[in-house]
Design a protein around this motif. Structure first.
Motif, PDB file in Angstrom:
ATOM      1  N   SER A  48      -4.486   4.057 -25.884  1.00 27.90           N
ATOM      2  CA  SER A  48      -5.388   5.141 -26.278  1.00 27.90           C
ATOM      3  C   SER A  48      -5.682   5.052 -27.772  1.00 27.90           C
ATOM      4  CB  SER A  48      -4.770   6.505 -25.938  1.00 27.90           C
ATOM      5  OG  SER A  48      -3.523   6.682 -26.587  1.00 27.90           O
ATOM      6  N   PHE A  49      -5.525   3.856 -28.340  1.00 29.13           N
ATOM      7  CA  PHE A  49      -5.829   3.629 -29.756  1.00 29.13           C
ATOM      8  C   PHE A  49      -7.262   4.063 -30.048  1.00 29.13           C
ATOM      9  CE2 PHE A  49      -6.403  -0.311 -27.332  1.00 29.13           C
ATOM     10  CZ  PHE A  49      -7.745  -0.553 -27.526  1.00 29.13           C
ATOM     11  N   GLU A  50      -7.507   4.444 -31.295  1.00 29.51           N
ATOM     12  CA  GLU A  50      -8.864   4.870 -31.655  1.00 29.51           C
ATOM     13  C   GLU A  50      -9.823   3.690 -31.703  1.00 29.51           C
ATOM     14  OE1 GLU A  50      -9.119   7.273 -35.120  1.00 29.51           O
ATOM     15  OE2 GLU A  50      -8.272   9.027 -34.128  1.00 29.51           O
ATOM     16  N   ASP A  51      -9.407   2.607 -32.344  1.00 29.74           N
ATOM     17  CA  ASP A  51     -10.257   1.421 -32.432  1.00 29.74           C
ATOM     18  C   ASP A  51      -9.376   0.187 -32.551  1.00 29.74           C
ATOM     19  OD1 ASP A  51     -10.002   0.614 -35.480  1.00 29.74           O
ATOM     20  OD2 ASP A  51     -10.320   2.776 -35.448  1.00 29.74           O
ATOM     21  N   LEU A  52      -9.927  -0.944 -32.206  1.00 29.76           N
ATOM     22  CA  LEU A  52      -9.199  -2.210 -32.277  1.00 29.76           C
ATOM     23  C   LEU A  52     -10.138  -3.265 -32.850  1.00 29.76           C
ATOM     24  CD1 LEU A  52      -6.663  -3.940 -31.547  1.00 29.76           C
ATOM     25  CD2 LEU A  52      -7.738  -4.332 -29.314  1.00 29.76           C
ATOM     26  N   LYS A 107     -15.204  -6.466 -34.275  1.00 25.38           N
ATOM     27  CA  LYS A 107     -14.982  -5.181 -33.631  1.00 25.38           C
ATOM     28  C   LYS A 107     -14.749  -5.434 -32.143  1.00 25.38           C
ATOM     29  CE  LYS A 107     -15.770  -2.911 -37.417  1.00 25.38           C
ATOM     30  NZ  LYS A 107     -14.661  -2.283 -38.148  1.00 25.38           N
ATOM     31  N   ILE A 108     -13.585  -5.033 -31.658  1.00 22.60           N
ATOM     32  CA  ILE A 108     -13.259  -5.242 -30.254  1.00 22.60           C
ATOM     33  C   ILE A 108     -13.469  -3.960 -29.457  1.00 22.60           C
ATOM     34  CG2 ILE A 108     -11.478  -6.010 -28.634  1.00 22.60           C
ATOM     35  CD1 ILE A 108     -10.248  -7.595 -30.942  1.00 22.60           C
ATOM     36  N   PHE A 109     -12.893  -2.846 -29.902  1.00 29.76           N
ATOM     37  CA  PHE A 109     -13.148  -1.536 -29.309  1.00 29.76           C
ATOM     38  C   PHE A 109     -13.432  -0.537 -30.427  1.00 29.76           C
ATOM     39  CE2 PHE A 109     -10.614  -3.464 -25.941  1.00 29.76           C
ATOM     40  CZ  PHE A 109     -11.237  -3.026 -24.791  1.00 29.76           C
ATOM     41  N   LYS A 110     -14.483   0.230 -30.270  1.00 32.78           N
ATOM     42  CA  LYS A 110     -14.775   1.318 -31.188  1.00 32.78           C
ATOM     43  C   LYS A 110     -14.090   2.592 -30.690  1.00 32.78           C
ATOM     44  CE  LYS A 110     -19.297  -0.476 -32.586  1.00 32.78           C
ATOM     45  NZ  LYS A 110     -20.758  -0.213 -32.615  1.00 32.78           N
ATOM     46  N   LYS A 111     -13.986   3.572 -31.568  1.00 34.78           N
ATOM     47  CA  LYS A 111     -13.368   4.840 -31.211  1.00 34.78           C
ATOM     48  C   LYS A 111     -14.089   5.457 -30.019  1.00 34.78           C
ATOM     49  CE  LYS A 111     -12.083   9.336 -33.132  1.00 34.78           C
ATOM     50  NZ  LYS A 111     -12.066  10.208 -34.345  1.00 34.78           N
ATOM     51  N   GLY A 112     -13.316   5.837 -29.000  1.00 35.45           N
ATOM     52  CA  GLY A 112     -13.878   6.486 -27.826  1.00 35.45           C
ATOM     53  C   GLY A 112     -14.414   5.541 -26.775  1.00 35.45           C
ATOM     54  N   GLU A 113     -14.512   4.249 -27.073  1.00 35.28           N
ATOM     55  CA  GLU A 113     -15.034   3.283 -26.105  1.00 35.28           C
ATOM     56  C   GLU A 113     -13.977   2.895 -25.088  1.00 35.28           C
ATOM     57  OE1 GLU A 113     -16.499  -0.141 -28.107  1.00 35.28           O
ATOM     58  OE2 GLU A 113     -18.548   0.612 -28.212  1.00 35.28           O
ATOM     59  N   GLN A 114     -14.383   2.755 -23.828  1.00 34.49           N
ATOM     60  CA  GLN A 114     -13.484   2.291 -22.785  1.00 34.49           C
ATOM     61  C   GLN A 114     -13.650   0.798 -22.532  1.00 34.49           C
ATOM     62  OE1 GLN A 114     -11.068   3.753 -21.047  1.00 34.49           O
ATOM     63  NE2 GLN A 114     -11.322   5.826 -21.854  1.00 34.49           N
ATOM     64  N   ARG A 115     -14.739   0.228 -23.030  1.00 31.67           N
ATOM     65  CA  ARG A 115     -14.988  -1.181 -22.770  1.00 31.67           C
ATOM     66  C   ARG A 115     -15.696  -1.817 -23.959  1.00 31.67           C
ATOM     67  NH1 ARG A 115     -17.384  -1.797 -17.618  1.00 31.67           N
ATOM     68  NH2 ARG A 115     -16.256   0.100 -17.107  1.00 31.67           N
ATOM     69  N   ASP A 201      -6.725   7.414 -20.430  1.00 33.23           N
ATOM     70  CA  ASP A 201      -6.711   8.728 -21.069  1.00 33.23           C
ATOM     71  C   ASP A 201      -6.567   8.561 -22.578  1.00 33.23           C
ATOM     72  OD1 ASP A 201      -6.407  11.340 -21.854  1.00 33.23           O
ATOM     73  OD2 ASP A 201      -4.527  11.678 -20.774  1.00 33.23           O
ATOM     74  N   LEU A 202      -7.574   8.980 -23.324  1.00 35.80           N
ATOM     75  CA  LEU A 202      -7.564   8.825 -24.775  1.00 35.80           C
ATOM     76  C   LEU A 202      -7.071  10.068 -25.506  1.00 35.80           C
ATOM     77  CD1 LEU A 202     -11.003   7.020 -25.261  1.00 35.80           C
ATOM     78  CD2 LEU A 202      -8.748   6.015 -24.841  1.00 35.80           C
ATOM     79  N   SER A 203      -6.628  11.077 -24.737  1.00 36.88           N
ATOM     80  CA  SER A 203      -6.233  12.340 -25.375  1.00 36.88           C
ATOM     81  C   SER A 203      -4.856  12.279 -26.026  1.00 36.88           C
ATOM     82  CB  SER A 203      -6.263  13.466 -24.346  1.00 36.88           C
ATOM     83  OG  SER A 203      -5.282  13.254 -23.315  1.00 36.88           O
ATOM     84  N   VAL A 204      -4.020  11.297 -25.627  1.00 36.68           N
ATOM     85  CA  VAL A 204      -2.683  11.161 -26.223  1.00 36.68           C
ATOM     86  C   VAL A 204      -2.753  10.122 -27.314  1.00 36.68           C
ATOM     87  CG1 VAL A 204      -0.273  10.592 -25.813  1.00 36.68           C
ATOM     88  CG2 VAL A 204      -1.609  11.724 -24.027  1.00 36.68           C
ATOM     89  N   PRO A 205      -2.562  10.507 -28.588  1.00 40.04           N
ATOM     90  CA  PRO A 205      -2.699   9.536 -29.692  1.00 40.04           C
ATOM     91  C   PRO A 205      -1.587   8.497 -29.673  1.00 40.04           C
ATOM     92  CG  PRO A 205      -1.828  11.615 -30.494  1.00 40.04           C
ATOM     93  CD  PRO A 205      -2.223  11.856 -29.068  1.00 40.04           C
ATOM     94  N   CYS A 206      -1.907   7.323 -30.173  1.00 41.82           N
ATOM     95  CA  CYS A 206      -0.923   6.245 -30.214  1.00 41.82           C
ATOM     96  C   CYS A 206       0.212   6.527 -31.187  1.00 41.82           C
ATOM     97  CB  CYS A 206      -1.601   4.922 -30.573  1.00 41.82           C
ATOM     98  SG  CYS A 206      -2.408   4.132 -29.157  1.00 41.82           S
ATOM     99  N   ASP A 207       0.055   7.467 -32.080  1.00 39.32           N
ATOM    100  CA  ASP A 207       1.127   7.813 -33.024  1.00 39.32           C
ATOM    101  C   ASP A 207       2.365   8.273 -32.277  1.00 39.32           C
ATOM    102  OD1 ASP A 207      -0.586   7.241 -35.051  1.00 39.32           O
ATOM    103  OD2 ASP A 207      -1.140   9.323 -35.462  1.00 39.32           O
TER     104      ASP A 207
END
Length: 213
Positions: A48-52, A107-115, A201-207
């Motif tokens: 659920s990272f924000e971006d990669l 840029k591999i994944f932007k914030k909020g992107e699933q793909r 599920d992106l609601s749980v932060p990776c922190d």
């Protein structure tokens, strides 16, 4: 005349040693990153990272090819490529885009992107997090691979009332293989459920994920 002091002499010898040993300063920079390229990671255990993103060194030999493919590949535990995406460039475009640059920022994944989709395939967070096999829980990883090709000839194609010459290319040569990024904390689900999962599920932060480094 420039005088080399003892301190400068030691630094000079150190640089020479690095060159002779094939040391690449970019080795401390290349790799995968979270948080807008600020946090370098050595494994990915939270999806659920924000971006990669990733940083890839521009090697001199990359400028010598007629076609460059930058592939972001997910491998399974058997080291088989099972999903990928990436970027491709004609040689002149690549040389123009990366002239006088030392690194590519991908840029591999932007914030909020699933793909992440491009003309060269697709990666999804679901691909990274889930597996339907026990052997998929350990050993999967991501890696950046850059390949180059040379024009080997031309084929003619009729487009409308014109004859267009299209280049054909030699077998691809691997120019660069980046560090492997292990995918940990994966979840096993049966193949039928896997077909129904469309998002992570992106609601749980990776922190909150202790395995994330």
């Amino acid at each position: 005349m420039k005088i080399i002091t003892k301190k400068n002499g030691i630094a000079f010898l150190a640089i020479c040693s690095m060159v002779l040993m094939g040391f690449r300063p970019t080795e401390t920079v290349e790799g995968f990153y979270l948080n807008g390229g600020k946090t370098k990671i050595t494994e990915l255990g939270c999806y659920s990272f924000e971006d990669l993103s990733a940083k890839v060194p521009i090697l001199p030999e990359m400028h010598g090819y007629d076609y460059i493919a930058v592939n972001i590949i997910k491998y399974n535990a058997e080291k088989e490529s099972v999903a990928y995406c990436g970027y491709s460039y004609d040689g002149p475009v690549f040389r123009s885009k990366y002239a006088n640059k030392e690194m590519m920022d991908l840029k591999i994944f932007k914030k909020g992107e699933q793909r992440h989709c491009t003309e060269r395939g697709e990666l999804t967070r679901v691909d990274l997090k889930y597996t339907n096999a026990d052997r998929g829980l350990v050993g999967a990883y991501m890696q950046i691979v850059v390949k180059g090709q040379m024009i080997s000839g031309y084929e003619e194609e009729i487009v409308g009332n014109k004859i267009i010459k299209k280049p054909t290319y030699s077998t691809a040569t691997t120019i660069y293989e980046g560090p492997e990024l292990p995918l940990t904390n994966r979840e096993k689900v049966n193949r039928f459920k896997l077909l129904t999962i469309t998002s992570v599920d992106l609601s749980v932060p990776c922190d909150a994920a202790p395995a994330q480094k």
